[in-house]
Design a protein around this motif. Structure first.
Motif, short mmCIF file in Angstrom:
data_model
loop_
_atom_site.label_atom_id
_atom_site.label_comp_id
_atom_site.label_asym_id
_atom_site.label_seq_id
_atom_site.Cartn_x
_atom_site.Cartn_y
_atom_site.Cartn_z
N ALA A 28 -33.79 -12.24 -4.95
CA ALA A 28 -34.50 -11.22 -5.43
C ALA A 28 -36.14 -11.28 -5.38
CB ALA A 28 -33.99 -10.73 -7.09
N SER A 29 -36.73 -10.09 -4.75
CA SER A 29 -37.94 -10.12 -4.65
C SER A 29 -38.70 -9.14 -5.43
CB SER A 29 -38.42 -10.04 -2.99
OG SER A 29 -37.89 -9.01 -2.57
N GLY A 86 -23.72 -5.03 -8.65
CA GLY A 86 -23.87 -5.57 -9.86
C GLY A 86 -24.97 -6.59 -10.05
N THR A 87 -24.70 -7.43 -9.05
CA THR A 87 -25.61 -8.74 -9.09
C THR A 87 -27.09 -8.30 -8.86
OG1 THR A 87 -23.64 -9.89 -8.06
CG2 THR A 87 -25.88 -11.05 -7.80
N LYS A 92 -32.63 -8.41 -10.19
CA LYS A 92 -33.67 -7.91 -10.50
C LYS A 92 -34.25 -7.92 -11.96
CE LYS A 92 -35.88 -3.05 -10.10
NZ LYS A 92 -35.48 -1.69 -10.14
N ALA A 93 -33.38 -8.10 -12.96
CA ALA A 93 -33.81 -8.33 -14.31
C ALA A 93 -34.18 -9.83 -14.56
CB ALA A 93 -32.41 -8.13 -15.17
N ASN A 94 -33.70 -10.60 -13.54
CA ASN A 94 -34.12 -12.19 -13.54
C ASN A 94 -35.45 -12.38 -13.45
OD1 ASN A 94 -31.80 -13.30 -14.67
ND2 ASN A 94 -30.81 -13.80 -12.68
N TYR A 111 -37.14 -14.91 -6.75
CA TYR A 111 -36.15 -15.32 -7.39
C TYR A 111 -34.88 -15.90 -6.66
CZ TYR A 111 -32.52 -16.62 -11.00
OH TYR A 111 -31.46 -17.01 -11.75
N GLN A 112 -34.62 -17.12 -6.52
CA GLN A 112 -33.65 -17.56 -5.46
C GLN A 112 -32.24 -18.38 -6.08
OE1 GLN A 112 -36.45 -19.48 -3.06
NE2 GLN A 112 -35.47 -18.08 -1.27
#
Length: 337
Positions: A28-29, A86-87, A92-94, A111-112
């Motif tokens: 996620a970026s 859903g993931t 995105k929240a992470n 985040y990876q």
């Protein structure tokens, strides 16, 4: 191991052909221009087999042999698509949670999450991998033996304690890495054997030099797979001093290229004959080129010197380093940190 470094070195491991791998990457970026906020990739032996991103919102098989894998399950891709949507929201929240932990506001952040397994088809040895990274550095790593988590950063301690208390979840993660993942890996290797096991010699293997005072670059392109090695030797022994090894880069046709430079400033003219460039690829006899002025190609007065391909490949690699990011199996996975 830094996760971003790991991604960049996917193609730089040993040329041994008996070790197979199944790895999934989620990324996620935040505020990365012209790049999806979420990308998921699954790879077998470092070959992309499945892909999802937040732009297309659809899971897509990237290899023809995946049709055989999913032939008995017509809803396979639909389920992956639904789960990954859903993931995407969870990841995105992470990023928002991580930014709070590190006291950050705006800016580019990544985040990876990487997990998977390796299997040696001769020794049957199995190795499981599961780790989380944030902004290019390790954030959490799973210890397969103890079924506990390691937190390299103080900001990860909250998540570590939460996950360590989830004993059932950690037992599942260990079972997945050591059993389920390996079963799927064997299945993928079986269906994709003709593609995954193919080898192609370099279409070009030559010595290049920009100017007479520049280092000599040993350049190979058109080979497959990327599990190759190339190095300089002196009197038959590999050398590391005054040598700069380039990264293995993808070509537009699916093959690969690489180069390794030798600084000649300390090499006496009479010693040139002692040096050789060696290219190694599993299943292919070693290819060597002796250091000889008569075979070196230069760009002085020539327009066919292929350094443009090397530079262009570097741009492609940069995109891959950003874009090689992970994939499915959302059940029992880690979402909110």
């Amino acid at each position: 191991m830094k996760i971003l470094v790991f991604l960049a070195l996917l193609g730089l491991h040993s040329a041994a052909a008996v070790t197979h791998s199944l790895k999934y990457f989620y990324t996620a970026s935040s505020q990365v221009p012209n790049f999806p906020e979420f990308v998921a990739v699954g790879m077998v032996d470092d070959v992309e087999m499945i892909h999802y991103d937040s732009n297309t919102m659809t899971a897509e098989a990237k290899q023809d042999w995946m049709k055989a894998v999913t032939a008995g399950d017509s809803q396979y891709m639909e389920r992956q698509t639904g789960g990954l949507r859903g993931t995407q929201q969870s990841f995105k929240a992470n990023i928002d949670i991580a930014k709070q932990r590190f006291n950050q506001t705006g800016g580019v952040h990544i985040y990876q999450y990487m997990y998977g397994c390796e299997w040696d088809d001769e020794t049957q040895e199995v190795n499981g991998l599961r780790q989380i990274g944030y902004d290019g550095e390790d954030f959490l790593l799973f210890d397969l033996k103890t079924e506990t988590w390691i937190a390299p950063k103080p900001q990860a301690e909250i998540t570590k304690h939460k996950l360590d208390n989830d004993q059932a979840g950690n037992a599942y993660r260990k079972n997945y890495l050591s059993q389920i993942c390996v079963e799927w890996l064997k299945k993928y290797v079986n269906y994709g054997r003709s593609s995954l096991m193919r080898t192609e010699r370099p279409s070009t293997h030559s010595l290049l030099q920009k100017t007479p005072s520049s280092p000599v670059s040993c350049f190979a392109t058109g080979f497959y797979p990327d599990r190759a090695d190339m190095f300089w030797t002196k009197d038959g022994h590999q050398i590391h001093e005054d040598v700069e090894r380039g990264e293995i880069l993808p070509n537009h046709d699916g093959s690969f290229q690489m180069s390794v430079e030798l600084d000649l400033s300390k090499v006496a003219p009479e010693d040139w004959r002692k040096y050789e460039c060696v290219f190694q690829l599993a299943g292919v006899k070693d290819i060597t080129i002796k250091l000889d002025k008569t075979v070196i190609r230069s760009n002085e007065g020539s327009s066919d010197f292929p350094l443009g391909a090397v530079i262009g490949g570097g741009v492609v690699l940069l995109l891959l380093v950003v874009g090689i990011i992970g994939y499915f199996l959302w059940k029992k996975q880690i979402y909110l940190i």
